[in-house]
Write a protein that holds these residues in place. Structure first.
Motif, PDB file in Angstrom:
ATOM      1  N   PRO A   1     -33.230 -50.181  26.410  1.00 33.09           N
ATOM      2  CA  PRO A   1     -32.210 -49.135  26.441  1.00 33.09           C
ATOM      3  C   PRO A   1     -31.414 -49.078  25.134  1.00 33.09           C
ATOM      4  N   LEU A   2     -31.022 -47.874  24.741  1.00 30.72           N
ATOM      5  CA  LEU A   2     -30.329 -47.663  23.472  1.00 30.72           C
ATOM      6  C   LEU A   2     -28.843 -47.995  23.634  1.00 30.72           C
ATOM      7  N   LYS A   3     -28.602 -49.265  23.870  1.00 26.78           N
ATOM      8  CA  LYS A   3     -27.228 -49.718  24.021  1.00 26.78           C
ATOM      9  C   LYS A   3     -27.123 -51.109  23.421  1.00 26.78           C
ATOM     10  N   ASP A   4     -25.902 -51.602  23.281  1.00 27.77           N
ATOM     11  CA  ASP A   4     -25.706 -52.918  22.681  1.00 27.77           C
ATOM     12  C   ASP A   4     -26.471 -53.971  23.470  1.00 27.77           C
ATOM     13  N   GLY A   5     -27.114 -54.865  22.759  1.00 29.87           N
ATOM     14  CA  GLY A   5     -27.908 -55.891  23.407  1.00 29.87           C
ATOM     15  C   GLY A   5     -28.856 -56.500  22.403  1.00 29.87           C
ATOM     16  N   LEU A   6     -30.103 -56.064  22.424  1.00 28.67           N
ATOM     17  CA  LEU A   6     -31.088 -56.627  21.512  1.00 28.67           C
ATOM     18  C   LEU A   6     -30.890 -56.153  20.081  1.00 28.67           C
ATOM     19  N   HIS A   7     -30.279 -54.977  19.908  1.00 31.41           N
ATOM     20  CA  HIS A   7     -30.039 -54.440  18.573  1.00 31.41           C
ATOM     21  C   HIS A   7     -28.550 -54.174  18.383  1.00 31.41           C
TER      22      HIS A   7
ATOM     23  N   GLU B   1     -29.963 -44.274  16.872  1.00 30.24           N
ATOM     24  CA  GLU B   1     -31.088 -43.824  17.686  1.00 30.24           C
ATOM     25  C   GLU B   1     -30.655 -42.846  18.772  1.00 30.24           C
ATOM     26  N   VAL B   2     -29.485 -43.039  19.341  1.00 32.22           N
ATOM     27  CA  VAL B   2     -28.966 -42.042  20.282  1.00 32.22           C
ATOM     28  C   VAL B   2     -28.807 -40.702  19.571  1.00 32.22           C
ATOM     29  N   GLY B   3     -28.281 -40.721  18.347  1.00 31.86           N
ATOM     30  CA  GLY B   3     -28.150 -39.489  17.576  1.00 31.86           C
ATOM     31  C   GLY B   3     -29.492 -38.867  17.255  1.00 31.86           C
ATOM     32  N   MET B   4     -30.501 -39.691  16.999  1.00 28.15           N
ATOM     33  CA  MET B   4     -31.835 -39.167  16.718  1.00 28.15           C
ATOM     34  C   MET B   4     -32.407 -38.429  17.922  1.00 28.15           C
ATOM     35  N   VAL B   5     -32.083 -38.891  19.125  1.00 31.66           N
ATOM     36  CA  VAL B   5     -32.534 -38.212  20.334  1.00 31.66           C
ATOM     37  C   VAL B   5     -31.722 -36.942  20.580  1.00 31.66           C
ATOM     38  N   LYS B   6     -30.401 -37.056  20.482  1.00 29.00           N
ATOM     39  CA  LYS B   6     -29.536 -35.937  20.871  1.00 29.00           C
ATOM     40  C   LYS B   6     -29.449 -34.841  19.815  1.00 29.00           C
TER      41      LYS B   6
ATOM     42  N   GLN C   1     -36.609 -48.926  34.590  1.00 29.74           N
ATOM     43  CA  GLN C   1     -35.280 -49.395  34.212  1.00 29.74           C
ATOM     44  C   GLN C   1     -34.894 -48.893  32.829  1.00 29.74           C
ATOM     45  N   VAL C   2     -35.807 -49.002  31.875  1.00 34.16           N
ATOM     46  CA  VAL C   2     -35.507 -48.537  30.516  1.00 34.16           C
ATOM     47  C   VAL C   2     -35.353 -47.018  30.495  1.00 34.16           C
ATOM     48  N   ARG C   3     -36.202 -46.321  31.219  1.00 34.44           N
ATOM     49  CA  ARG C   3     -36.089 -44.859  31.274  1.00 34.44           C
ATOM     50  C   ARG C   3     -34.750 -44.423  31.837  1.00 34.44           C
ATOM     51  N   ASP C   4     -34.371 -44.987  32.979  1.00 33.33           N
ATOM     52  CA  ASP C   4     -33.138 -44.553  33.639  1.00 33.33           C
ATOM     53  C   ASP C   4     -31.907 -44.909  32.811  1.00 33.33           C
ATOM     54  N   ALA C   5     -31.918 -46.114  32.202  1.00 29.35           N
ATOM     55  CA  ALA C   5     -30.780 -46.510  31.374  1.00 29.35           C
ATOM     56  C   ALA C   5     -30.671 -45.623  30.142  1.00 29.35           C
ATOM     57  N   THR C   6     -31.792 -45.295  29.539  1.00 32.47           N
ATOM     58  CA  THR C   6     -31.772 -44.426  28.357  1.00 32.47           C
ATOM     59  C   THR C   6     -31.298 -43.030  28.721  1.00 32.47           C
TER      60      THR C   6
ATOM     61  N   ALA D   1     -29.243 -42.191  31.066  1.00 32.42           N
ATOM     62  CA  ALA D   1     -27.793 -42.227  31.267  1.00 32.42           C
ATOM     63  C   ALA D   1     -27.052 -42.258  29.935  1.00 32.42           C
ATOM     64  N   ILE D   2     -27.608 -42.984  28.969  1.00 35.44           N
ATOM     65  CA  ILE D   2     -26.946 -43.120  27.666  1.00 35.44           C
ATOM     66  C   ILE D   2     -26.942 -41.810  26.902  1.00 35.44           C
ATOM     67  N   VAL D   3     -28.058 -41.064  26.954  1.00 38.05           N
ATOM     68  CA  VAL D   3     -28.129 -39.812  26.189  1.00 38.05           C
ATOM     69  C   VAL D   3     -27.699 -38.607  27.020  1.00 38.05           C
ATOM     70  N   GLY D   4     -27.363 -38.819  28.291  1.00 36.66           N
ATOM     71  CA  GLY D   4     -26.875 -37.730  29.123  1.00 36.66           C
ATOM     72  C   GLY D   4     -27.952 -36.794  29.620  1.00 36.66           C
ATOM     73  N   TRP D   5     -29.159 -37.326  29.838  1.00 31.99           N
ATOM     74  CA  TRP D   5     -30.261 -36.521  30.336  1.00 31.99           C
ATOM     75  C   TRP D   5     -30.590 -36.914  31.769  1.00 31.99           C
ATOM     76  N   ARG D   6     -31.309 -36.033  32.454  1.00 33.52           N
ATOM     77  CA  ARG D   6     -31.914 -36.414  33.726  1.00 33.52           C
ATOM     78  C   ARG D   6     -33.073 -37.361  33.440  1.00 33.52           C
ATOM     79  N   PRO D   7     -33.278 -38.394  34.252  1.00 27.65           N
ATOM     80  CA  PRO D   7     -34.408 -39.307  34.017  1.00 27.65           C
ATOM     81  C   PRO D   7     -35.749 -38.599  33.935  1.00 27.65           C
ATOM     82  N   SER D   8     -35.909 -37.507  34.688  1.00 23.93           N
ATOM     83  CA  SER D   8     -37.190 -36.799  34.695  1.00 23.93           C
ATOM     84  C   SER D   8     -37.539 -36.184  33.347  1.00 23.93           C
ATOM     85  N   ARG D   9     -36.550 -36.066  32.441  1.00 29.39           N
ATOM     86  CA  ARG D   9     -36.835 -35.522  31.108  1.00 29.39           C
ATOM     87  C   ARG D   9     -37.511 -36.547  30.201  1.00 29.39           C
TER      88      ARG D   9
END
Length: 386
Positions: free
Chosen positions: A126-132, A140-145, A157-162, A164-172
């Motif tokens: 997930p694109l949040k604080d942790g491993l990076h 990377e959030v900016g690169m997506v948005k 888990q990674v899909r759903d967390a990502t 939520a972070i970028v403000g998208w529906r998981p199905s996207r």
């Protein structure tokens, strides 16, 4: 998808295509495994093309462009690398640009310099604080948005967390599980490894794999020591094999706990599948897993799993069906689950057979390659329609 008629020129931007490590390994498998009639594959790597990386094994359909950067990387170095990558991308004129979370910023200049170029972002965590770092994740959030990078993930888990972070529906966000090679269990190979390691045929073998901090190898050692003590002389003999080069502190912990005969560190094997063929149970103590390839490999060999319910492991392992899942760090729960499966041969056999069926149905290399191919075909089709 059949409406992409020409070969798709694909460019991966990766730090290095080494023979070890999760991200490089998957990239190698994808680049080498895609159908050459449909894909023209290129990889731009920041590091030199070192002989130890065996890049020739990728085959004739993969062209590697190395930028020969050695030593540490400071911000000015990354800027220069980004500019060089952008120039190489413009020269190659790909149909799809592929970036990876953690190093995606190296692809940003190429995307800005080729605004109509379809680009995808493989999200390993997930694109949040942790491993990076927070800066890396923010970029990377900016690169997506804002920069048109279309993310895809390997686990729910990674899909759903990502999402939520970028403000998208998981199905996207497409879900493309990773896959392992089809492998027929080979009892002879397992017996040969046992003999090489001096393990008696009647001894039960629990295998764990990995070195990175996220694998929580100290917990694996402690779980092994607890299981050995609880089974005692009355229980079945058991050996825990921890495969992978470990820091000296791991062997020191084993010695401190007095279980050097029953909990052993084993150097990486030429064929990891031999360890799974020798195993009765697989143990995963990770506090994070983007997917859990070693878990899937063990299950392919018909080995049930005791593991922590983190990341992609929750997609691969069906709790109570192909093994037991416990919360991260639950030492007592892991010990109890190991004891249960080690002392119940029928349960092990049933969960092991179901494990193999599950991986063959969902998590083979063929499934993975088909998923990646669809990601690239959809991206190329968007580019041709723009």
């Amino acid at each position: 998808m059949t409406d992409v008629r020409d070969r798709i020129r694909l460019v991966h931007v990766v730090w290095r295509l080494s023979v070890g490590g999760g991200i490089p390994q998957v990239s190698r498998q994808v680049l080498a495994g895609l159908d050459p009639a449909r894909f023209d594959c290129h990889a731009i790597i920041a590091r030199p093309a070192w002989e130890e990386d065996e890049l020739g094994e990728l085959g004739p359909n993969v062209t590697v462009h190395s930028l020969d950067h050695e030593g540490p990387t400071r911000p000015p170095d990354e800027i220069r690398l980004g500019v060089r990558i952008a120039a190489r991308v413009r020269a190659l004129r790909p149909h799809v640009l592929h970036a990876h979370s953690g190093t995606a910023r190296l692809s940003l200049p190429a995307a800005l310099g080729s605004p109509r170029l379809p680009r995808v972002l493989e999200v390993h965590e997930p694109l949040k604080d942790g491993l990076h770092s927070r800066l890396t994740n923010g970029i990377e959030v900016g690169m997506v948005k804002a920069a048109g990078f279309r993310p895809f993930a390997h686990s729910t888990q990674v899909r759903d967390a990502t999402a939520a972070i970028v403000g998208w529906r998981p199905s996207r966000i497409p879900l493309v599980p990773l896959g392992v090679p089809a492998h027929e269990p080979d009892p002879a190979a397992g017996a040969a490894l046992r003999a090489e390691l001096g393990i008696a045929p009647e001894t039960l073998v629990v295998v764990g794999v990995g070195r990175a901090a996220q694998k929580n190898i100290p917990l694996m050692v402690r779980v092994g020591a607890d299981v050995v003590r609880e089974l005692g002389d009355a229980g079945p003999p058991v050996v825990f094999l921890i495969i992978g080069r470990q820091e000296p502190e791991i062997q020191a912990l084993i010695d401190e706990l007095g279980v050097g005969r029953q909990v052993r560190v084993i150097a990486p094997l030429p064929r990891l599948s031999d360890a799974f063929d020798a195993a009765d149970l697989f143990l995963s103590t990770s506090h994070y897993e983007g997917f859990g390839l070693a878990v899937a490999e063990a299950m392919m060999a018909g080995v049930p799993v005791v593991g922590t319910a983190v990341g992609g492991v929750t997609d691969v392992v069906a709790d109570g069906v192909t093994g037991r899942l416990l919360r991260a760090g639950d030492r007592g729960g892991l010990v109890a689950a190991c004891r249960e499966l080690l002392t119940d041969r029928a349960l092990r056999a049933r969960m092991g057979a179901t494990s193999r069926e599950r991986v063959l149905a969902r998590f083979t290399r063929r499934h993975m390659l088909d998923g990646f191919a669809e990601i690239y075909e959809r991206a190329a089709l968007r580019g041709r329609r723009s």
